[in-house]
Design a protein around this motif. Sequence first.
Motif, PDB file in Angstrom:
ATOM      1  N   ASP A  66      33.296  40.538  36.848  1.00 38.46           N
ATOM      2  CA  ASP A  66      33.954  41.273  35.767  1.00 38.46           C
ATOM      3  C   ASP A  66      35.243  40.517  35.446  1.00 38.46           C
ATOM      4  N   VAL A  67      35.226  39.770  34.330  1.00 39.04           N
ATOM      5  CA  VAL A  67      36.359  38.920  33.955  1.00 39.04           C
ATOM      6  C   VAL A  67      37.618  39.754  33.709  1.00 39.04           C
ATOM      7  N   SER A  68      37.496  40.853  32.971  1.00 36.44           N
ATOM      8  CA  SER A  68      38.689  41.637  32.623  1.00 36.44           C
ATOM      9  C   SER A  68      39.293  42.334  33.843  1.00 36.44           C
ATOM     10  N   ALA A  69      38.470  42.762  34.782  1.00 33.62           N
ATOM     11  CA  ALA A  69      38.976  43.426  35.994  1.00 33.62           C
ATOM     12  C   ALA A  69      39.349  42.425  37.081  1.00 33.62           C
ATOM     13  N   LYS A  70      38.954  41.147  36.889  1.00 30.79           N
ATOM     14  CA  LYS A  70      39.231  40.093  37.883  1.00 30.79           C
ATOM     15  C   LYS A  70      38.643  40.453  39.250  1.00 30.79           C
ATOM     16  N   LYS A  71      37.350  40.876  39.221  1.00 28.77           N
ATOM     17  CA  LYS A  71      36.632  41.269  40.432  1.00 28.77           C
ATOM     18  C   LYS A  71      35.250  40.649  40.437  1.00 28.77           C
ATOM     19  N   ALA A  72      34.704  40.434  41.658  1.00 27.44           N
ATOM     20  CA  ALA A  72      33.347  39.924  41.815  1.00 27.44           C
ATOM     21  C   ALA A  72      32.674  40.614  42.994  1.00 27.44           C
ATOM     22  N   TRP A  73      31.324  40.660  42.928  1.00 25.26           N
ATOM     23  CA  TRP A  73      30.510  41.297  43.958  1.00 25.26           C
ATOM     24  C   TRP A  73      29.280  40.448  44.237  1.00 25.26           C
ATOM     25  N   LEU A  74      28.702  40.636  45.403  1.00 25.86           N
ATOM     26  CA  LEU A  74      27.373  40.140  45.723  1.00 25.86           C
ATOM     27  C   LEU A  74      26.466  41.355  45.860  1.00 25.86           C
ATOM     28  N   LEU A  75      25.268  41.267  45.270  1.00 26.87           N
ATOM     29  CA  LEU A  75      24.339  42.390  45.246  1.00 26.87           C
ATOM     30  C   LEU A  75      23.001  41.998  45.867  1.00 26.87           C
ATOM     31  N   SER A  76      22.362  42.970  46.501  1.00 21.95           N
ATOM     32  CA  SER A  76      21.016  42.777  47.024  1.00 21.95           C
ATOM     33  C   SER A  76      20.293  44.116  46.961  1.00 21.95           C
ATOM     34  N   GLY A  77      19.121  44.119  46.356  1.00 21.64           N
ATOM     35  CA  GLY A  77      18.354  45.362  46.262  1.00 21.64           C
ATOM     36  C   GLY A  77      19.068  46.461  45.511  1.00 21.64           C
ATOM     37  N   GLY A  78      19.919  46.096  44.573  1.00 22.34           N
ATOM     38  CA  GLY A  78      20.641  47.085  43.779  1.00 22.34           C
ATOM     39  C   GLY A  78      21.878  47.656  44.468  1.00 22.34           C
ATOM     40  N   LYS A  79      22.211  47.124  45.634  1.00 23.35           N
ATOM     41  CA  LYS A  79      23.379  47.618  46.374  1.00 23.35           C
ATOM     42  C   LYS A  79      24.403  46.498  46.544  1.00 23.35           C
ATOM     43  N   VAL A  80      25.659  46.887  46.558  1.00 20.70           N
ATOM     44  CA  VAL A  80      26.737  45.934  46.823  1.00 20.70           C
ATOM     45  C   VAL A  80      26.685  45.566  48.297  1.00 20.70           C
ATOM     46  N   VAL A  81      26.585  44.269  48.585  1.00 17.08           N
ATOM     47  CA  VAL A  81      26.596  43.814  49.975  1.00 17.08           C
ATOM     48  C   VAL A  81      27.912  43.119  50.315  1.00 17.08           C
ATOM     49  N   GLY A  83      32.078  42.876  48.447  1.00 16.15           N
ATOM     50  CA  GLY A  83      32.988  43.056  47.334  1.00 16.15           C
ATOM     51  C   GLY A  83      33.294  44.513  47.088  1.00 16.15           C
ATOM     52  N   PRO A  84      34.163  44.778  46.129  1.00 19.48           N
ATOM     53  CA  PRO A  84      34.698  43.798  45.187  1.00 19.48           C
ATOM     54  C   PRO A  84      35.750  42.897  45.834  1.00 19.48           C
ATOM     55  N   VAL A  85      35.794  41.663  45.359  1.00 23.99           N
ATOM     56  CA  VAL A  85      36.814  40.719  45.794  1.00 23.99           C
ATOM     57  C   VAL A  85      37.620  40.275  44.585  1.00 23.99           C
ATOM     58  N   SER A  86      38.857  39.916  44.822  1.00 22.09           N
ATOM     59  CA  SER A  86      39.728  39.436  43.749  1.00 22.09           C
ATOM     60  C   SER A  86      39.331  38.020  43.341  1.00 22.09           C
ATOM     61  N   ILE A  87      39.456  37.744  42.048  1.00 19.88           N
ATOM     62  CA  ILE A  87      39.128  36.426  41.507  1.00 19.88           C
ATOM     63  C   ILE A  87      40.134  36.051  40.430  1.00 19.88           C
ATOM     64  N   THR A  88      40.151  34.796  40.054  1.00 15.25           N
ATOM     65  CA  THR A  88      40.786  34.375  38.807  1.00 15.25           C
ATOM     66  C   THR A  88      39.722  33.624  38.023  1.00 15.25           C
ATOM     67  N   THR A  89      39.887  33.657  36.709  1.00 19.03           N
ATOM     68  CA  THR A  89      38.918  33.008  35.825  1.00 19.03           C
ATOM     69  C   THR A  89      39.677  32.098  34.862  1.00 19.03           C
ATOM     70  N   GLY A  90      38.994  31.653  33.829  1.00 19.52           N
ATOM     71  CA  GLY A  90      39.522  30.649  32.917  1.00 19.52           C
ATOM     72  C   GLY A  90      40.777  31.027  32.161  1.00 19.52           C
ATOM     73  N   ARG A  91      41.618  30.019  32.013  1.00 19.70           N
ATOM     74  CA  ARG A  91      42.847  30.170  31.245  1.00 19.70           C
ATOM     75  C   ARG A  91      42.543  30.023  29.753  1.00 19.70           C
ATOM     76  N   LYS A  92      43.556  30.238  28.922  1.00 22.39           N
ATOM     77  CA  LYS A  92      43.409  30.103  27.481  1.00 22.39           C
ATOM     78  C   LYS A  92      42.908  28.689  27.158  1.00 22.39           C
ATOM     79  N   GLY A  93      41.884  28.630  26.341  1.00 28.93           N
ATOM     80  CA  GLY A  93      41.287  27.349  25.973  1.00 28.93           C
ATOM     81  C   GLY A  93      40.203  26.892  26.932  1.00 28.93           C
ATOM     82  N   TYR A  94      40.065  27.570  28.068  1.00 28.44           N
ATOM     83  CA  TYR A  94      39.055  27.234  29.084  1.00 28.44           C
ATOM     84  C   TYR A  94      38.400  28.511  29.605  1.00 28.44           C
ATOM     85  N   ALA A  95      37.953  29.351  28.704  1.00 35.48           N
ATOM     86  CA  ALA A  95      37.387  30.645  29.095  1.00 35.48           C
ATOM     87  C   ALA A  95      36.168  30.480  29.984  1.00 35.48           C
ATOM     88  N   THR A  96      36.044  31.363  30.950  1.00 39.77           N
ATOM     89  CA  THR A  96      34.850  31.421  31.778  1.00 39.77           C
ATOM     90  C   THR A  96      33.724  31.972  30.904  1.00 39.77           C
TER      91      THR A  96
END
Length: 169
Positions: A66-81, A83-96
Motif C-alpha cells: 500500500d503505497v499511500s499507507a507505506k505498508k507491506a504484507w506477505l500473504l498465504s492462503g488469504g491470510k497475512v503471514v 506484516g504490516p511492515v513499514s516501507i518507503t517507495t518512489g520519490r517524485k519523478g520515480y514513482a513506484t
Amino acid sequence: MTPLAAENTPVSSIAAPTTTTTAPPVTTTTQPAPSTTTTKKSTTTTTKPAASSGTPCSITDGACVDVSAKKAWLLSGGKVVYGPVSITTGRKGYATPTGMFHVLYKEKMHYSKEFDNAEMPNSVFFYPGDAFHQGSLSTPSHGCVHLSSSSSLKFFNTLSVGDAVQIVP
C-alpha cells in the motif's frame, strides 16, 4: 490440314437454372480487447479493492504493498503471514509502479548500474528495475520498495519467482 473433331462438334449453350436465397442479416458485436500494457512509473488511479485478509489487496498469496499507507504484507492462503511492515517507495519523478506483477528474479546482493553501483541487499524484482530490497525507511527510493534489513530478508526468503505482487496506490 484436317479440321479437328472438336471443331465439328456442336456445342450446347443451355444454362442450368439458378436459385436465389436471401440470408438473414448478420449482427456482429465487437468489444475492444483489454489493455495489458503496463508503463513503468505510471500510477493507476483505481479504488483499493476490499480484501478479507485485512490488507487493501485482492490477492491471496504473495506480496501486498500500500503505497499511500507505506505498508507491506506477505500473504498465504488469504491470510497475512508477515506484516504490516513499514516501507518507503518512489520519490517524485520515480514513482513506484502500481498494479499486479509477479516476481521476476531475485539477487541476494544486487548492484544498481543505474545508480553508481548502489548496493541493494535482498533484492526481489517484480518489475524491470524495481524491487523489494533493504533500504532507507526515511528517504524515498527511485521506484523500489525499501524494507528494513529484517523485513527485506523475510521477503527475500519467502517470495519465489512467479509469486504475485500487488501494489495499490
